[in-house]
Design a protein around this motif. Structure first.
Motif, mmCIF file in Angstrom:
data_model
loop_
_atom_site.group_PDB
_atom_site.id
_atom_site.type_symbol
_atom_site.label_atom_id
_atom_site.label_comp_id
_atom_site.label_asym_id
_atom_site.label_seq_id
_atom_site.Cartn_x
_atom_site.Cartn_y
_atom_site.Cartn_z
ATOM 1 N N ALA A 58 -19.858 -45.190 9.100
ATOM 2 C CA ALA A 58 -21.314 -45.029 9.105
ATOM 3 C C ALA A 58 -21.892 -45.516 7.775
ATOM 4 C CB ALA A 58 -21.676 -43.565 9.339
ATOM 5 N N SER A 59 -21.213 -45.126 6.693
ATOM 6 C CA SER A 59 -21.643 -45.520 5.360
ATOM 7 C C SER A 59 -21.566 -47.038 5.176
ATOM 8 C CB SER A 59 -20.724 -44.838 4.352
ATOM 9 O OG SER A 59 -21.451 -44.307 3.313
ATOM 10 N N VAL A 60 -20.447 -47.610 5.614
ATOM 11 C CA VAL A 60 -20.264 -49.056 5.469
ATOM 12 C C VAL A 60 -21.332 -49.811 6.264
ATOM 13 C CG1 VAL A 60 -18.716 -50.996 5.998
ATOM 14 C CG2 VAL A 60 -17.794 -48.921 4.975
ATOM 15 N N ILE A 61 -21.679 -49.286 7.444
ATOM 16 C CA ILE A 61 -22.698 -49.953 8.260
ATOM 17 C C ILE A 61 -24.079 -49.859 7.606
ATOM 18 C CG2 ILE A 61 -23.941 -49.810 10.481
ATOM 19 C CD1 ILE A 61 -21.172 -49.203 11.751
ATOM 20 N N THR A 62 -24.352 -48.710 7.009
ATOM 21 C CA THR A 62 -25.601 -48.597 6.236
ATOM 22 C C THR A 62 -25.659 -49.686 5.172
ATOM 23 O OG1 THR A 62 -25.502 -46.206 6.512
ATOM 24 C CG2 THR A 62 -27.021 -47.029 4.837
ATOM 25 N N TYR A 63 -24.509 -49.860 4.499
ATOM 26 C CA TYR A 63 -24.435 -50.900 3.469
ATOM 27 C C TYR A 63 -24.626 -52.299 4.067
ATOM 28 C CZ TYR A 63 -22.461 -54.133 0.085
ATOM 29 O OH TYR A 63 -22.284 -55.203 -0.749
#
Lengths: 163, 352
Positions: A58-63
Motif C-alpha cells: 500500500a505504501s509503495v503504491i502511494t509512492y
C-alpha cells in the motif's frame, strides 16, 4: 486509489497476504519487475508479488502514484521522496527497502538506503545496535580489536557512556 | 510532529532484528550511501558487519573524489582524518584501473609522503583524469613538489609501460611542478587533452609542445615565477592564462578560439591591442578579468587606445572589472565596437 479518468490501463497487484490493489499501469511500471511482466504479457489478470506484504505494498503504491504525478523535475521528485519517507519508522523503512529491491525500483531503493544510512551516521555503536536490533556476537576482546583497527573513524562520534 | 526515527522513548524491541533480516547486498547499498569512515565504523556492530564495508561501491568505482571540504555543509575535515580516509580507501581499492582521481586537500608544509603515495597510486592505476588541489582557502603557498620522474619510474608497477601514459587530463593547484616534468607529460602521454597548472612556483620557462595532437585545453594561472612560455599545439581550442605580462606565447595555435585572461597579460590585451592582433581575430569566446592593483590601472580608462582591438570572429565576451565608485566604464565599449559578430556580452563590476 489510482486515478480512473484518462488512464485506461489499470493493473491489479496482489500482496503475499492476499490483499488486492489496483494501480495505473503508468505508475506501476516504475517497478522494473512489474514492467517486465507487462511487457511479457503476464499482466492480464492479477500480478502476484510474493515478497511484499499488504501494508508495505500500500505504501509503495502511494509512492508510485505520488512520484509519477510529478513531471520531470528532479528537485520536486526529491522533495516528494524526502517528505514521503519522513514519517516512516525503522520497521517500515526495512520493509520498504526489501520491497524496492524485489520490485527493482532504483529511485526508491536509493532514497530508503540513503535515509537509513543517514540515521546510522555519527551515532554510537550501542545506539545503532539497539535501534536496529543488531546482536553483538563479538567477545569483548574481539570487539576491542576491531575498534582499535578503525580507531581513527571514531573521532568526533557519540560515545556509549551508557553501555 | 515527532520524527519517528529520533524518538528515543519508543519501544526499541519493536525494531528487533529489523536490519538483520535485510540481505547483505541491501546492507551494502546502505553502506554505500555513507561516507567511508562512517561505513567502516559499522564493522564494530557485529561479526556480520565486520567486512561488509569492503564491498561498498567506492572500492571498485572508476571515479574517486576526495574533498576535505564537505560540498553540502561546507565543513572542513581535520587533516589527519582526511589523510586517513584517503589512505584507507586507496589501500582497500580493488579495481584494476581508475579513470578519475580527484583530491582536494588543505596541505600544510612542503613535504608529504601521503601526497607522494597518492600520486604513485594514481600512476599505478593508470589514471586518466587526475586532479590534485592542495590550495588553502587563503592561498598561502604550501610548496609541495610533484615527485621527479626518476622517482616515479622507480615506483612503477611491473607491466606498466611508463608513468601516467594513460593520462587525458591533469589539473594541479598549488603543486610545484618542474618545467621538465611538464615536458615529460606532453612528450610521453599520447592522449593528453587537458593540462592545467595553477600556483606552481617552480614553473619558469614553459614549452608547451603538443606532439600528439590531442591537447585541447590549457590553463596556466598564478605561476608568478613564469618568465616565458611558448605554445605549439595544433588542436588547442581553449587557453586560460592569469599572470605576468610575458612575450606572446602563441607559436602555433591555429585552432585557439576560446581565451580567458587575467592579470597583467589581460591588461596588455585591453590597453595594447596592437600587440595581440596576430591572434585576436581568431577568438570566438573571450573572458577578461581586470584587477585594480596593477600598473595599467592608472591609465585613464576613458581614453580609447590609439589602435583598436581586432575581434572580428568574437561571439561571446565576458568582462569582470574591479572599479572604483563612479568610474566610467565607457572605455570598454571599444571592445564591443571591435566585435561585429558579438552575440553575447556579460559584464560584472566589482566596486572596490
Amino acid at each position: 486509489m489510482a486515478a480512473e479518468t484518462g488512464t485506461p490501463t489499470t493493473l491489479t497487484l496482489k500482496s503475499n497476504d492476499d490483499e488486492l490493489f489496483s494501480v495505473a499501469e503508468s505508475a506501476a511500471i516504475l517497478s522494473v519487475t512489474i514492467r517486465n511482466m507487462v511487457e511479457d504479457g503476464c499482466a492480464g489478470g492479477v500480478i502476484p508479488l510474493d515478497n511484499v506484504d499488504g501494508k508495505t505494498l500500500a505504501s509503495v503504491i502511494t509512492y508510485m502514484n505520488g512520484i509519477s504525478a510529478i513531471p520531470a523535475d528532479e528537485e520536486k521528485k526529491k522533495s516528494y521522496r524526502d517528505k514521503f519517507l519522513s514519517d516512516k519508522d525503522f520497521e517500515t523503512l526495512a520493509d520498504m527497502v526489501l520491497a524496492a529491491n524485489y520490485l527493482n525500483m532504483s529511485c526508491l531503493m536509493d532514497a530508503v538506503s540513503a535515509k537509513i544510512a543517514q540515521v546510522m551516521e555519527k551515532k554510537s555503536v550501542g545506539w545503532v545496535r539497539r535501534k536496529f536490533g543488531i546482536e553483538n556476537d563479538y567477545t569483548p576482546e574481539e570487539e576491542a580489536a576491531v575498534k582499535e583497527e578503525h580507531k581513527w573513524t571514531f573521532e568526533g562520534v557519540e560515545t556509549d557512556d551508557d553501555n | 510532529a515527532v520524527d519517528p526515527l529520533d524518538d528515543d522513548d519508543r519501544e526499541d524491541s519493536r525494531n528487533n532484528c529489523m536490519i538483520e533480516k535485510l540481505p547483505d547486498d541491501i546492507l551494502i547499498s546502505i553502506l554505500s550511501c555513507m561516507r567511508i569512515d562512517e561505513a567502516m565504523r559499522t564493522s564494530v556492530l557485529s561479526s556480520r558487519w565486520r567486512y561488509l564495508w569492503r564491498y561498498m561501491d567506492i572500492f571498485t568505482s572508476d571515479t574517486l573524489v576526495f574533498d576535505y571540504i564537505d560540498n553540502e555543509t561546507g565543513t572542513k575535515m581535520k587533516r589527519k582524518k582526511f589523510k586517513n580516509l584517503v589512505n584507507y580507501v586507496l589501500n582497500s581499492y580493488r579495481g584494476p584501473f581508475l579513470d578519475t582521481l580527484i583530491i582536494g586537500y588543505n596541505k600544510l608544509g612542503a613535504r608529504s609522503r601521503d601526497v607522494d603515495n597518492w600520486i604513485v597510486f594514481a600512476m599505478n592505476k593508470e589514471v586518466e583524469d587526475f586532479q590534485l588541489d592542495l590550495s588553502n582557502l587563503n592561498w598561502s603557498h604550501c610548496g609541495y613538489k610533484f615527485p621527479k620522474i626518476e622517482k616515479l619510474s622507480s615506483l612503477l608497477h611491473e607491466g606498466i609501460e611508463a608513468p601516467f601514459r594513460s593520462l587525458r587530463s591533469l589539473i594541479l593547484v598549488d603543486v610545484d611542478i618542474e618545467d621538465e616534468l611538464v615536458r615529460y607529460f606532453l612528450e610521453s602521454c599520447p592522449y593528453i587533452e587537458k593540462l592545467s597548472i595553477t600556483a606552481s612556483k617552480t614553473t619558469k620557462n614553459l614549452q608547451i609542445v603538443d606532439s600528439f595532437g590531442y591537447l585541447e585545453e590549457l590553463e596556466i594561472s598564478h605561476c608568478n615565477n613564469l618568465q616565458s612560455m611558448e605554445i605549439s599545439a595544433l588542436n588547442l581550442v581553449y587557453f586560460k592564462y592569469q599572470g605576468m605580462k610575458i612575450r606572446l606565447p602563441f607559436k602555433n595555435t591555429p585552432n585557439l578560439s576560446e581565451l580567458a585572461l587575467g592579470g597583467h597579460f589581460c591588461d596588455s590585451f585591453i590597453y595594447e591591442p596592437n600587440k595581440h592582433s596576430s591572434y585576436s581575430d581568431q577568438l570566438v569566446d573571450l573572458v577578461l578579468k581586470l584587477q585594480a592593483n596593477n600598473d595599467f590601472y592608472f591609465l585613464d580608462r576613458t581614453i580609447v587606445p590609439p589602435d583598436s582591438a581586432q575581434l572580428h570572429n568574437l561571439e561571446r565576451l565576458e568582462l569582470t572589472i574591479e572599479s572604483q565608485v563612479g568610474e566610467s566604464l565607457l572605455f570598454f565599449t571599444s571592445l564591443i565596437k571591435a566585435s561585429p559578430h558579438l552575440q553575447e556580452f556579460k559584464i560584472k563590476v566589482n566596486v572596490i
